[in-house]
Design a protein around this motif. Structure first.
Motif, PDB file in Angstrom:
ATOM      1  N   TYR A 125      37.498  60.551  50.626  1.00  0.00           N
ATOM      2  CA  TYR A 125      38.399  61.653  50.955  1.00  0.00           C
ATOM      3  C   TYR A 125      39.572  61.117  51.765  1.00  0.00           C
ATOM      4  CZ  TYR A 125      34.481  64.603  49.545  1.00  0.00           C
ATOM      5  OH  TYR A 125      33.470  65.206  48.833  1.00  0.00           O
ATOM      6  N   GLY A 126      40.800  61.367  51.266  1.00  0.00           N
ATOM      7  CA  GLY A 126      41.988  60.899  51.957  1.00  0.00           C
ATOM      8  C   GLY A 126      42.466  61.893  52.995  1.00  0.00           C
ATOM      9  N   ALA A 127      43.235  61.410  53.960  1.00  0.00           N
ATOM     10  CA  ALA A 127      43.771  62.272  55.012  1.00  0.00           C
ATOM     11  C   ALA A 127      44.735  63.307  54.459  1.00  0.00           C
ATOM     12  CB  ALA A 127      44.466  61.421  56.074  1.00  0.00           C
ATOM     13  N   ASP A 128      45.311  63.025  53.275  1.00  0.00           N
ATOM     14  CA  ASP A 128      46.264  63.955  52.656  1.00  0.00           C
ATOM     15  C   ASP A 128      45.575  64.989  51.762  1.00  0.00           C
ATOM     16  OD1 ASP A 128      45.385  62.294  50.657  1.00  0.00           O
ATOM     17  OD2 ASP A 128      47.377  61.752  49.913  1.00  0.00           O
ATOM     18  N   GLY A 129      44.244  65.021  51.788  1.00  0.00           N
ATOM     19  CA  GLY A 129      43.509  65.966  50.960  1.00  0.00           C
ATOM     20  C   GLY A 129      43.123  65.427  49.595  1.00  0.00           C
ATOM     21  N   SER A 130      43.554  64.233  49.271  1.00  0.00           N
ATOM     22  CA  SER A 130      43.203  63.640  47.976  1.00  0.00           C
ATOM     23  C   SER A 130      41.749  63.179  47.978  1.00  0.00           C
ATOM     24  CB  SER A 130      44.121  62.458  47.659  1.00  0.00           C
ATOM     25  OG  SER A 130      43.932  61.423  48.618  1.00  0.00           O
ATOM     26  N   ARG A 131      41.209  63.022  46.779  1.00  0.00           N
ATOM     27  CA  ARG A 131      39.840  62.544  46.610  1.00  0.00           C
ATOM     28  C   ARG A 131      39.822  61.488  45.509  1.00  0.00           C
ATOM     29  NH1 ARG A 131      39.905  67.916  46.562  1.00  0.00           N
ATOM     30  NH2 ARG A 131      39.802  67.936  44.280  1.00  0.00           N
ATOM     31  N   SER A 132      38.953  60.527  45.638  1.00  0.00           N
ATOM     32  CA  SER A 132      38.762  59.534  44.586  1.00  0.00           C
ATOM     33  C   SER A 132      37.297  59.129  44.568  1.00  0.00           C
ATOM     34  CB  SER A 132      39.649  58.305  44.809  1.00  0.00           C
ATOM     35  OG  SER A 132      39.304  57.653  46.017  1.00  0.00           O
ATOM     36  N   VAL A 133      36.875  58.606  43.434  1.00  0.00           N
ATOM     37  CA  VAL A 133      35.489  58.191  43.262  1.00  0.00           C
ATOM     38  C   VAL A 133      35.463  56.706  42.938  1.00  0.00           C
ATOM     39  CG1 VAL A 133      33.362  58.520  41.940  1.00  0.00           C
ATOM     40  CG2 VAL A 133      34.852  60.481  42.420  1.00  0.00           C
ATOM     41  N   ARG A 134      34.635  55.971  43.647  1.00  0.00           N
ATOM     42  CA  ARG A 134      34.404  54.554  43.358  1.00  0.00           C
ATOM     43  C   ARG A 134      33.059  54.409  42.679  1.00  0.00           C
ATOM     44  NH1 ARG A 134      36.800  49.878  46.081  1.00  0.00           N
ATOM     45  NH2 ARG A 134      38.714  50.492  47.143  1.00  0.00           N
ATOM     46  N   PHE A 135      33.041  53.664  41.604  1.00  0.00           N
ATOM     47  CA  PHE A 135      31.835  53.490  40.807  1.00  0.00           C
ATOM     48  C   PHE A 135      31.482  52.012  40.750  1.00  0.00           C
ATOM     49  CE2 PHE A 135      29.829  52.635  36.677  1.00  0.00           C
ATOM     50  CZ  PHE A 135      28.773  53.535  36.678  1.00  0.00           C
ATOM     51  N   ARG A 136      30.235  51.697  41.093  1.00  0.00           N
ATOM     52  CA  ARG A 136      29.760  50.315  41.027  1.00  0.00           C
ATOM     53  C   ARG A 136      28.903  50.139  39.775  1.00  0.00           C
ATOM     54  NH1 ARG A 136      27.020  50.295  45.258  1.00  0.00           N
ATOM     55  NH2 ARG A 136      24.873  50.062  44.521  1.00  0.00           N
ATOM     56  N   VAL A 137      29.329  49.244  38.912  1.00  0.00           N
ATOM     57  CA  VAL A 137      28.651  49.005  37.633  1.00  0.00           C
ATOM     58  C   VAL A 137      27.362  48.225  37.860  1.00  0.00           C
ATOM     59  CG1 VAL A 137      28.845  47.909  35.370  1.00  0.00           C
ATOM     60  CG2 VAL A 137      30.863  48.972  36.416  1.00  0.00           C
ATOM     61  N   GLU A 138      26.275  48.709  37.239  1.00  0.00           N
ATOM     62  CA  GLU A 138      25.003  47.995  37.289  1.00  0.00           C
ATOM     63  C   GLU A 138      24.522  47.573  35.910  1.00  0.00           C
ATOM     64  OE1 GLU A 138      22.404  50.679  39.352  1.00  0.00           O
ATOM     65  OE2 GLU A 138      23.216  50.159  41.323  1.00  0.00           O
ATOM     66  N   ALA A 139      24.936  48.312  34.870  1.00  0.00           N
ATOM     67  CA  ALA A 139      24.526  47.969  33.508  1.00  0.00           C
ATOM     68  C   ALA A 139      25.582  48.473  32.537  1.00  0.00           C
ATOM     69  CB  ALA A 139      23.159  48.568  33.176  1.00  0.00           C
ATOM     70  N   VAL A 140      25.806  47.709  31.459  1.00  0.00           N
ATOM     71  CA  VAL A 140      26.830  48.027  30.463  1.00  0.00           C
ATOM     72  C   VAL A 140      26.216  47.927  29.067  1.00  0.00           C
ATOM     73  CG1 VAL A 140      29.086  47.383  29.508  1.00  0.00           C
ATOM     74  CG2 VAL A 140      28.617  47.042  31.956  1.00  0.00           C
ATOM     75  N   VAL A 141      26.511  48.910  28.220  1.00  0.00           N
ATOM     76  CA  VAL A 141      26.108  48.868  26.818  1.00  0.00           C
ATOM     77  C   VAL A 141      27.319  49.225  25.966  1.00  0.00           C
ATOM     78  CG1 VAL A 141      24.661  49.874  25.022  1.00  0.00           C
ATOM     79  CG2 VAL A 141      23.708  49.485  27.306  1.00  0.00           C
ATOM     80  N   GLU A 142      27.663  48.373  25.035  1.00  0.00           N
ATOM     81  CA  GLU A 142      28.755  48.624  24.092  1.00  0.00           C
ATOM     82  C   GLU A 142      28.149  48.753  22.703  1.00  0.00           C
ATOM     83  OE1 GLU A 142      32.857  46.534  22.382  1.00  0.00           O
ATOM     84  OE2 GLU A 142      31.799  45.639  24.084  1.00  0.00           O
ATOM     85  N   SER A 143      28.573  49.776  21.941  1.00  0.00           N
ATOM     86  CA  SER A 143      27.930  50.010  20.649  1.00  0.00           C
ATOM     87  C   SER A 143      28.886  50.626  19.633  1.00  0.00           C
ATOM     88  CB  SER A 143      26.711  50.930  20.823  1.00  0.00           C
ATOM     89  OG  SER A 143      27.118  52.187  21.331  1.00  0.00           O
ATOM     90  N   LEU A 144      28.457  50.551  18.383  1.00  0.00           N
ATOM     91  CA  LEU A 144      29.116  51.223  17.266  1.00  0.00           C
ATOM     92  C   LEU A 144      28.027  51.963  16.504  1.00  0.00           C
ATOM     93  CD1 LEU A 144      31.536  48.428  16.018  1.00  0.00           C
ATOM     94  CD2 LEU A 144      32.234  50.686  16.795  1.00  0.00           C
TER      95      LEU A 144
END
Length: 303
Positions: free
Chosen positions: A254-273
């Motif tokens: 939460y920013g002082a200006d009222g903004s919000r952001s989300v940080r995501f930490r990757v633990e596993a990745v799957v790429e598919s078709l």
């Protein structure tokens, strides 16, 4: 009914939207209305969020001809078919009692509907006993038209614990992704995030960040993350038909200006078709998408 758990209530209080959230929350109910049933019957895909057997959160995409998802009663959604072998949620969607969150998003009309509940395996697919059903506004939805269905696919292309350079580029180019979250015993939820390409930042091969744009004031996703940091992301390659699935943990800043952001930490990745995937046209960007810092004026044209 209790529309919100303590996580969502805490975020609503912090942002100062409790009264608005209470008003908007009246739209949440267990029933599938006729208009919602008609909408489901037209959809060629459905995003499902749930935990796998190891407790990791994922979001997956099911596809099929219109009618493969339908209302099977006033509080029950039926899905024909399932996920291909190797998908992180293939086992979960073949197990009775799995708590799932689903979102049906129609790029053709910029409409979306969410349905959360408990899964039961059926002959040829599964059903979800609806506990929460509601629609969202069309904000941040890009408009697209379906082009063709691709019958074949190699399935899983790559598994890893971090993003490759090509996957990083795909994330930076994304204008849409889906996020699965959970409140533990409170069940699972699947939601949508959209913006101009570049709105998702790649900070490293194992860390992403995106802004939390103003929405419907419910704060279901951020509320879940306040109680449980597990999350699953799904980045569709709309034009090519590929899928990039990430599982990890997320925190809201939460920013002082009222903004919000989300940080995501990757633990596993799957790429598919996946076989049976859809290819879609280039997007007509939502007029609600905020301009990115330093970006030129985008107008309203298709890229």
């Amino acid at each position: 009914m209790d529309r919100y758990h303590q996580g969502s209530l805490a975020v609503q209080e912090r942002v100062g939207v409790r009264e608005l959230a209470e008003h908007v929350g009246r739209s949440i109910g267990p029933g599938i209305r006729d208009v919602a049933a008609a909408f489901l019957a037209l959809q060629p895909h459905l995003v499902v969020g749930a935990a796998d057997g190891a407790g990791r959160l994922w979001a997956s995409l099911l596809t099929g001809p219109p009618g493969f998802v339908r209302a099977a009663g006033p509080d029950r959604m039926a899905v024909r078919g399932g996920l291909p072998d190797g998908d992180p949620l293939a086992g979960a969607l073949a197990s009775d009692g799995t708590r799932v969150g689903t979102i049906a998003l129609d790029p053709r009309t910029r409409r979306r509907m969410r349905l959360n509940g408990t899964l039961a395996v059926t002959d040829g697919g599964f059903a979800v006993a609806a506990e929460e059903v509601f629609s969202n506004c069309p904000k941040y939805l890009q408009k697209r038209q379906p082009l063709e269905r691709v019958a074949e696919g190699p399935g899983i292309v790559r598994r890893s614990a971090e993003l490759t350079p090509d996957q990083e580029r795909a994330v930076r180019a994304a204008d849409t992704f889906f996020v699965a979250t959970t409140a533990g015993a409170g069940g699972a939820d699947a939601s949508h995030r959209g913006g101009m390409p570049g709105f998702v930042e790649v900070l490293s091969p194992t860390e992403l960040r995106w802004p939390d744009y103003p929405g419907n004031a419910m704060f279901l996703t951020l509320g879940n993350l306040a109680l449980d940091e597990r999350a699953g992301l799904l980045f569709p390659d709309w034009e090519g038909g590929g899928l990039l699935q990430l599982s990890g943990r997320a925190r809201t800043g939460y920013g002082a200006d009222g903004s919000r952001s989300v940080r995501f930490r990757v633990e596993a990745v799957v790429e598919s078709l996946h076989p049976g995937r859809l290819r879609w046209s280039a997007p007509e960007y939502s007029p609600a998408n905020p301009a990115l810092p330093g970006a030129p004026h985008r107008g309203r044209t298709t890229r």
